[in-house]
Design a protein around this motif. Structure first.
Motif, mmCIF file in Angstrom:
data_model
loop_
_atom_site.group_PDB
_atom_site.id
_atom_site.type_symbol
_atom_site.label_atom_id
_atom_site.label_comp_id
_atom_site.label_asym_id
_atom_site.label_seq_id
_atom_site.Cartn_x
_atom_site.Cartn_y
_atom_site.Cartn_z
ATOM 1 N N VAL A 225 0.872 -1.170 0.000
ATOM 2 C CA VAL A 225 0.000 0.000 0.000
ATOM 3 C C VAL A 225 0.910 1.221 0.000
ATOM 4 O O VAL A 225 1.632 1.472 0.959
ATOM 5 C CB VAL A 225 -0.942 -0.008 1.222
ATOM 6 C CG1 VAL A 225 -1.702 1.315 1.329
ATOM 7 C CG2 VAL A 225 -1.923 -1.172 1.123
ATOM 8 N N GLU A 226 0.917 1.946 -1.122
ATOM 9 C CA GLU A 226 1.844 3.079 -1.275
ATOM 10 C C GLU A 226 1.321 4.310 -0.543
ATOM 11 O O GLU A 226 2.075 5.056 0.058
ATOM 12 C CB GLU A 226 2.024 3.415 -2.763
ATOM 13 C CG GLU A 226 2.565 2.267 -3.615
ATOM 14 C CD GLU A 226 4.020 1.919 -3.314
ATOM 15 O OE1 GLU A 226 4.711 2.730 -2.661
ATOM 16 O OE2 GLU A 226 4.459 0.829 -3.737
ATOM 17 N N GLU A 227 0.004 4.513 -0.628
ATOM 18 C CA GLU A 227 -0.583 5.688 0.019
ATOM 19 C C GLU A 227 -1.962 5.341 0.527
ATOM 20 O O GLU A 227 -2.695 4.606 -0.127
ATOM 21 C CB GLU A 227 -0.753 6.809 -1.005
ATOM 22 C CG GLU A 227 0.398 7.786 -1.085
ATOM 23 C CD GLU A 227 0.094 8.844 -2.137
ATOM 24 O OE1 GLU A 227 -0.683 9.771 -1.801
ATOM 25 O OE2 GLU A 227 0.584 8.728 -3.271
ATOM 26 N N MET A 228 -2.286 5.884 1.686
ATOM 27 C CA MET A 228 -3.610 5.624 2.232
ATOM 28 C C MET A 228 -3.992 6.830 3.073
ATOM 29 O O MET A 228 -3.248 7.221 3.970
ATOM 30 C CB MET A 228 -3.536 4.368 3.098
ATOM 31 C CG MET A 228 -4.821 3.942 3.723
ATOM 32 S SD MET A 228 -4.623 2.192 4.246
ATOM 33 C CE MET A 228 -5.992 2.020 5.343
ATOM 34 N N GLY A 229 -5.107 7.446 2.766
ATOM 35 C CA GLY A 229 -5.500 8.607 3.552
ATOM 36 C C GLY A 229 -6.887 9.074 3.174
ATOM 37 O O GLY A 229 -7.394 8.756 2.095
ATOM 38 N N LEU A 230 -7.521 9.828 4.072
ATOM 39 C CA LEU A 230 -8.862 10.351 3.796
ATOM 40 C C LEU A 230 -8.755 11.462 2.755
ATOM 41 O O LEU A 230 -7.867 12.309 2.831
ATOM 42 C CB LEU A 230 -9.499 10.881 5.086
ATOM 43 C CG LEU A 230 -9.947 9.789 6.064
ATOM 44 C CD1 LEU A 230 -10.327 10.405 7.409
ATOM 45 C CD2 LEU A 230 -11.119 8.984 5.508
ATOM 46 N N ARG A 231 -9.658 11.413 1.791
ATOM 47 C CA ARG A 231 -9.642 12.428 0.733
ATOM 48 C C ARG A 231 -10.000 13.788 1.338
ATOM 49 O O ARG A 231 -10.939 13.914 2.122
ATOM 50 C CB ARG A 231 -10.631 12.046 -0.367
ATOM 51 C CG ARG A 231 -10.544 12.985 -1.560
ATOM 52 C CD ARG A 231 -11.373 12.497 -2.720
ATOM 53 N NE ARG A 231 -10.909 11.212 -3.241
ATOM 54 C CZ ARG A 231 -11.422 10.645 -4.330
ATOM 55 N NH1 ARG A 231 -12.405 11.239 -4.979
ATOM 56 N NH2 ARG A 231 -10.963 9.484 -4.763
ATOM 57 N N GLU A 232 -9.233 14.792 0.949
ATOM 58 C CA GLU A 232 -9.472 16.131 1.504
ATOM 59 C C GLU A 232 -10.696 16.767 0.866
ATOM 60 O O GLU A 232 -11.097 16.420 -0.250
ATOM 61 C CB GLU A 232 -8.235 17.002 1.279
ATOM 62 C CG GLU A 232 -7.098 16.581 2.205
ATOM 63 C CD GLU A 232 -5.822 17.362 1.938
ATOM 64 O OE1 GLU A 232 -5.865 18.360 1.201
ATOM 65 O OE2 GLU A 232 -4.780 16.950 2.479
ATOM 66 N N GLY A 233 -11.304 17.676 1.612
ATOM 67 C CA GLY A 233 -12.414 18.452 1.070
ATOM 68 C C GLY A 233 -13.749 17.716 1.072
ATOM 69 O O GLY A 233 -14.706 18.175 0.461
#
Length: 309
Positions: A225-233
């Protein structure tokens, strides 16, 4: 506060056994939620995922080690070292023997290795009793006791269970709890596993990718998993978790298998994995998957490190 209870116990148990002995299913049955990937393919569990059983009187932390096997690759050797380190550190090792199969050389290999770990309490669990007759189970329990004698392994208990039907699962839980040392709670209430969410997401993607390609590429898939995060906005009541992950295979022929005709297979892998991750984390997920080739990664120390082994 829990954990201050008189006689509260907490500690670590590890289920071991040859591939498909029912270890992961048992972990899930005890924890009551899906935290360990279960695949009918051997050697799919690689990371030490702990399931946590919370009780008013105890906390039982289940450590799921990879299957121990005669190593053929550098990856295999690293996994075996990890297994033995874990055995020496836990309070109880429970060896799983599927009741629908005879006790065989694979079991003997594991029990012989385990016999070298002196201090740890050992119990034997006859798993999958729903697939065997009472006579078969009786015979099986005698064979397990005999294997203990032959390998100089003292079983503190021999317990038949079925994780699928739930038969004797709570009895096994009680026995394990009794073998734990007295001590405070080690993890906060509500934690079911201490594997970081990235690791769990990667495991679920890997499980979905292995589904349906039974024999073509058992463990030559690694997921990062290269990136994991809540989408902004996004509004607070409509979160979306973005996950970008790479599936690594060893050869371009395998890449074709994973992607499938016009990308159909990869899409279905993405859908299956996304549903599992959403169920586990309770958040809608946008999953972006790419397949890459890492030539012979199982034999290359540099790549193994990069892929997290």
């Amino acid at each position: 506060m829990t954990g201050g209870v008189e006689g509260y116990r907490s500690g670590f148990a590890s289920f071991v056994g040859r591939p498909n002995a029912g270890k992961s299913t048992l972990t899930n049955a005890l924890v009551g939620t899906k935290v360990v990937i279960t695949s009918p393919k051997p050697q799919t569990t690689r990371t030490v995922v702990r399931g946590i059983v919370h009780r008013p009187d105890a906390q039982l932390i289940l450590v799921d080690t990879p299957g121990l096997h005669r190593p053929r690759t550098l990856l295999g050797e690293r996994l075996n070292d990890l297994v033995k380190t874990t055995w020496a550190e836990v309070d109880v090792v429970a060896v799983c023997f599927p009741a629908n199969e005879k006790v065989g050389p694979g079991d003997r290999f594991i029990v012989n290795e385990l016999a070298k770990v002196r201090r740890t309490t050992k119990i034997a669990v006859a798993t999958k009793t729903d697939l065997a007759t009472p006579e078969q189970i009786g015979r099986h329990l005698l064979d397990i006791a005999e294997l203990g004698r032959e390998t100089d392994t003292e079983w503190a208990e021999i317990v038949p269970v079925s994780a699928v039907s739930g038969e004797q699962v709570s009895l096994l839980e009680d026995l394990l709890v009794q073998m734990m040392p007295e001590g405070p709670q080690l993890y906060p209430d509500g934690d079911l596993t201490d594997a970081p969410e990235q690791v769990l997401a990667a495991e679920l993607i890997r499980e979905a990718a292995l589904e349906g390609v039974r024999d073509e590429l058992p463990h030559s898939i690694a997921v990062v998993v290269e990136e994991m995060g809540l989408r902004e906005g996004r509004p607070a009541d409509r979160p979306l978790l973005d996950i970008h992950a790479n599936l690594y295979v060893e050869r371009s022929s395998q890449k074709g298998i994973v992607i499938g005709h016009k990308g159909a297979r990869l899409r279905s892998v993405g859908t299956a994995a996304r549903k599992q991750i959403e169920a586990l984390l309770g958040t809608p997920v946008y999953l972006d998957l790419h397949v890459k080739i890492a030539k012979d990664w199982q034999r290359d120390p540099r790549q193994l490190r990069k892929l997290g082994f």
